[in-house]
Design a protein around this motif. Structure first.
Motif: not given
Length: 156
Positions: A7-19, A25-35
Motif C-alpha cells: 500500500x505504501x509507507x508512512x511515518x507514525x506520529x508522534x514517534x516518527x517511526x516509519x511503517x 491481494x485477495x483479502x481484507x487484512x493489512x499487515x503493518x511492519x515498522x521499518x
C-alpha cells in the motif's frame, strides 16, 4: 502463503517511526511492519519510480542479481518472533536467503518480484480495517501520492 500488495509507507506520529503497509491481494487484512527510515525512503523511491542520481544499496543489489544471471522470484515474509519480522528472498536458481522484510520489499519493488506472507504471520499481526475506517486508508493513499522521498529525511 498469501500474496501481498504494498500500500505504501508512512511515518507514525508522534514517534516518527516509519511503517510499510501491506494488504492481502485477495483479502481484507493489512499487515503493518515498522521499518527504518532508510528503508522507508528506498521503498518510497521505488514506488514513485524515481531513479536516484546514483544507485542506492537496493539498486546496486538489483544490478548484481541481474549481472549474476538470476532473478528474484519472490519475497516471503515467513515469521514473526518477539515482534521482529523475518523474510526470505527466493531466487530463480532455487537459492533462498534470509533478509529483513524492509530490504526485501524495497528489492521486490525494483525487480517486480511477488511478495508473500505466511498465513501464520498475517493471522498474528494482520489487522482488518472496518468499512467505516476505509476512508482512513483512502486518505493514507492520498497522503502517499503527495509525499516525496525528501520528506523522510526531515527531523521532527
Amino acid at each position: 502463503m498469501l500474496q501481498m500488495e504494498v500500500v505504501g509507507v508512512r511515518v507514525e506520529m508522534p514517534t516518527n517511526q516509519p511503517i510499510v503497509l501491506l494488504k492481502e491481494a485477495k483479502g481484507e487484512r493489512y499487515l503493518p511492519i515498522w521499518i527504518g527510515m532508510t528503508e522507508a525512503t528506498a521503498i518510497a523511491l521505488a514506488q514513485a519510480e524515481e531513479p536516484p542520481p546514483r544507485p542506492l544499496t537496493h539498486d546496486l543489489f538489483k544490478d548484481v542479481i541481474e549481472a549474476l544471471g538470476v532473478r528474484l522470484q519472490a519475497v516471503n515474509i515467513v515469521a514473526l518472533r518477539d515482534g521482529i519480522f523475518f523474510a526470505d528472498l527466493v531466487f530463480s536458481n532455487g537459492v533462498e536467503v534470509s533478509a529483513r522484510p524492509s530490504d526485501s520489499i524495497a528489492l521486490a519493488l525494483r525487480t517486480g518480484a511477488s511478495i508473500f506472507a505466511s498465513e501464520d504471520v498475517v493471522r498474528e499481526a494482520g489487522v482488518i480495517i472496518p468499512d467505516d475506517q476505509e476512508d482512513e486508508v483512502e486518505k493514507f493513499r492520498e497522503f502517499l501520492d503527495t509525499i516525496t522521498p525528501e520528506d523522510f529525511g526531515r527531523a521532527g
